[in-house]
Motif scaffolding. Structure first.
Motif, short mmCIF file in Angstrom:
data_model
loop_
_atom_site.label_atom_id
_atom_site.label_comp_id
_atom_site.label_asym_id
_atom_site.label_seq_id
_atom_site.Cartn_x
_atom_site.Cartn_y
_atom_site.Cartn_z
N PRO A 177 41.20 43.42 48.62
CA PRO A 177 41.38 43.78 47.19
C PRO A 177 40.59 42.62 46.41
CG PRO A 177 43.32 43.96 48.00
CD PRO A 177 42.63 43.29 49.16
N ALA A 178 39.87 42.91 45.22
CA ALA A 178 39.10 41.93 44.61
C ALA A 178 40.10 41.10 43.63
CB ALA A 178 38.12 42.55 43.54
N VAL A 179 39.90 39.80 43.68
CA VAL A 179 40.68 38.87 42.81
C VAL A 179 39.94 38.43 41.82
CG1 VAL A 179 42.27 36.77 42.92
CG2 VAL A 179 42.29 38.37 44.83
N SER A 180 40.14 38.44 40.67
CA SER A 180 39.18 37.71 39.84
C SER A 180 39.38 36.33 39.43
CB SER A 180 39.40 38.39 38.30
OG SER A 180 40.65 38.30 37.67
N ASP A 181 38.51 35.52 38.87
CA ASP A 181 38.77 34.13 38.52
C ASP A 181 39.84 33.99 37.47
OD1 ASP A 181 36.64 33.69 40.33
OD2 ASP A 181 35.26 33.42 38.91
N GLU A 182 40.00 34.96 36.65
CA GLU A 182 40.94 34.98 35.45
C GLU A 182 42.29 34.87 36.04
OE1 GLU A 182 38.27 37.01 35.48
OE2 GLU A 182 37.00 35.78 33.92
N GLU A 183 42.55 35.93 36.78
CA GLU A 183 44.00 36.04 37.47
C GLU A 183 44.18 34.91 38.55
OE1 GLU A 183 44.56 39.84 39.57
OE2 GLU A 183 42.43 39.62 40.29
#
Length: 451
Positions: free
Chosen positions: A384-390
Motif C-alpha cells: 500500500p502507498a504511504v504518503s509523506d504526510e501520514e
C-alpha cells in the motif's frame, strides 16, 4: 540449542546465544493456549468471516498449587509431573533463567535441544499491584487465536506454564538493522490489526499511569524516610503536574487505539529462521520430482539463484513477541514510541542508541504499509502507498508518546524497588527514565503535526 544456532540474522552482529531475553518479564519465551479449539473471545462475526478469528480454547487449565519464589526448582518439577506424566523423573533437566526483572523462570526438559521444554514462570513479589493476571490470560487467548502466541499449558496459583518458543532474543545491536526492524514493524502491525475494525475500549495508558502514580505516592510520602529515593526523583507535585500535562497533550494527537504489546523491549523479540526446499506451484519439475503445494511465506529469502523449475533452498525468517503481561488496548503511537525507547537497552541503558529520524521513518513506513494492508485490504506489487504526510504525522505522534513510556517505566521502577526480590537496581533505572523524560520533553514538544 540447535534451533538457536541456526537462527542468526543475515546481517549485522549475531544475537548473543542467551536462552531468551533480558527484560521486564520472565526472561524467556512466551505463550499461548492448549485445549480444544474454540473461538477468539473478542472476534466479531465479520472478523471470523474474513478468517481472522482462529481456534482458541475457552479456558486455561488451572492447577491448585504454588511455587516457592525463593526455591523454584522443586515446585517447577511438581508442575511438570502433572503436565508431562509420561516423562521419567530421572531424565528431566532444569535450567533457571536469570535475565528477567519482573518474574522468575525455569525450563524443564528431556531433550538436549530443549524442543520439548516446559517453561514455568513464577510471578515476582507484589507484581499483582501492576499486572492484572485475569486480563493477561484473556489477552493470551486473543493473541493465540490470531497466531501471535504459542501454547499456554496451564496457570497455577502464582504463575504460568507454557511452550518453549525457538529462536534468539534480540539486543540493541540487532533491532537497528534494517532487515530485522522491518520484520519487527510488520509483526507489530499484525498485533495492532487485531480487531482494528471493531469497537475498541478506551486506552489503558491513563488508568495505568494513575495507578502507578498512586503506588509511588506511598513511597514518596514524607512519612517514609528514604533519602536515596528522594534524590533525583521528581516531587509528587511535579509528577502529578506532568501526568496531567501528558493526558491533556497526548490524547489530542489522534493516535488510534489498537491492541498493543506495551512492553516491546529488545529481549521480548525472538528472531527465528527455518530452512528447506521449495518449488513453485504448478511448475514442471526436473527429474520427475513433484512440486510442493504452496510458495514460501512472506519474508523468505533465496540463498542462491536456481532454474525456475528446480527446487530451491530457501529460509523463512520471522520475529515473534513474547511476555504479554502488559498487553492491552492502547494508543498505537505509545507502543511504537515505547519500542524506540527500548533501543537503549535495559541493564546497560544508553540513550545515544535511540533511533535517528531516518531510521524511524524507514521503520514507520514498513509498519504503515503492513498495517494498511491488514486493516484496509490494500494490495499492490510494492504494498500500500504511504504518503509523506501520514509518515510525518506518525513520527510526531510516536516521539511525543515516548514521553509517556519514560514516565510509566520510571514509576514502575520505583514500585519494583520497594517490593521486588530480583537482583536489579530498580531505583537507578527509575531515575534514568525520569532524567530522559525531562531531557526529551522540550525536544518532542517542539514537534508539530502538519495542519
Amino acid at each position: 540449542m540447535a534451533s538457536q544456532r541456526r537462527a542468526a540474522p543475515p546481517r549485522g552482529r549475531r544475537p548473543r546465544r542467551s536462552p531468551r531475553h533480558m527484560g521486564r518479564g520472565s526472561g524467556c519465551s512466551e505463550l499461548g493456549m492448549a485445549g480444544a479449539a474454540g473461538r477468539c473471545p473478542d472476534c466479531s462475526e465479520a472478523d471470523r468471516a474474513r478468517g481472522r478469528g482462529r481456534g482458541v480454547p475457552p479456558c486455561v487449565p488451572h492447577l491448585g498449587m504454588a511455587v516457592d519464589e525463593g526455591d523454584v526448582l522443586p515446585g517447577a518439577l511438581r508442575l511438570v509431573r502433572e503436565l508431562r506424566p509420561g516423562w521419567e523423573p530421572a531424565r528431566v533437566k532444569t535450567k533457571l533463567f536469570t535475565d528477567g526483572i519482573t518474574n522468575k523462570l525455569v525450563a524443564c526438559y528431556t531433550d538436549e535441544d530443549m524442543v520439548d521444554a516446559v517453561l514455568v514462570r513464577i510471578y515476582g513479589r507484589k507484581t499483582e499491584l501492576f499486572v492484572d493476571r485475569e486480563t493477561e490470560l484473556r489477552n493470551f487467548q486473543v493473541l493465540r487465536a490470531h497466531g501471535c502466541a504459542p501454547d499456554l499449558y496451564c496457570a497455577f496459583q502464582n504463575g504460568l506454564c507454557y511452550e518453549f518458543l525457538p529462536g534468539i532474543a534480540l539486543g540493541p545491536d540487532h533491532v537497528r538493522d534494517p532487515h530485522i526492524f522491518r520484520l519487527v514493524a510488520q509483526e507489530m502491525a499484525r498485533v495492532h490489526a487485531i480487531h482494528a475494525n471493531g469497537s475498541l475500549p478506551k486506552p489503558i495508558l491513563w488508568q495505568k499511569l494513575h495507578k502507578y502514580l498512586t503506588l509511588v505516592k506511598m513511597d514518596l510520602s514524607p512519612k517514609v524516610p528514604n533519602p536515596s529515593l528522594h534524590q533525583d526523583v521528581p516531587s509528587l507535585e511535579t509528577l502529578e503536574h506532568e501526568l496531567a500535562w501528558m493526558k491533556e497533550t497526548l490524547s489530542q494527537l489522534g493516535s488510534p487505539v489498537v491492541l498493543c504489546h506495551n512492553d516491546l523491549l529488545c529481549k521480548n523479540i525472538i528472531y527465528n529462521r527455518t530452512q528447506g526446499w521449495w518449488r513453485r506451484r504448478g511448475v514442471p519439475s526436473q527429474g520427475g520430482l513433484s512440486p510442493v503445494s504452496s510458495p514460501p511465506p512472506t519474508g523468505t529469502r533465496w540463498l542462491r539463484p536456481q532454474p525456475l523449475a528446480a527446487p530451491r533452498f530457501a529460509f523463512t525468517e520471522q520475529v515473534r513477541f513474547i511476555d504479554y503481561e502488559y498487553t492491552g488496548y492502547n494508543y498505537q503511537a505509545f507502543d511504537i514510541g515505547n519500542h524506540f525507547n527500548e533501543f537503549a537497552g535495559v541493564k546497560e541503558v544508553d540513550y545515544r542508541l535511540y533511533p535517528s529520524k531516518e531510521t524511524q521513518l524507514q521503520w514507520l513506513r514498513s509498519y504503515l504499509q503492513a498495517y494498511k494492508q491488514l486493516t484496509q485490504g490494500e494490495q499492490g506489487g510494492t504494498g500500500p502507498a504511504v504518503s509523506d504526510e501520514e509518515l510525518e504525522a506518525l513520527y510526531v505522534q510516536v516521539n511525543k508518546f515516548s514521553l509517556a513510556s519514560h514516565f510509566l517505566w520510571a514509576c514502575w521502577g520505583l514500585i519494583q524497588d520497594k517490593y521486588s526480590t530480583i537482583d536489579f537496581n530498580f531505583l537507578r533505572y527509575a531515575k534514568l527514565r525520569f532524567k530522559q523524560y525531562f531531557k526529551m520533553k522540550p525536544v518532542v514538544t517542539a514537534l508539530q503535526l502538519s495542519k
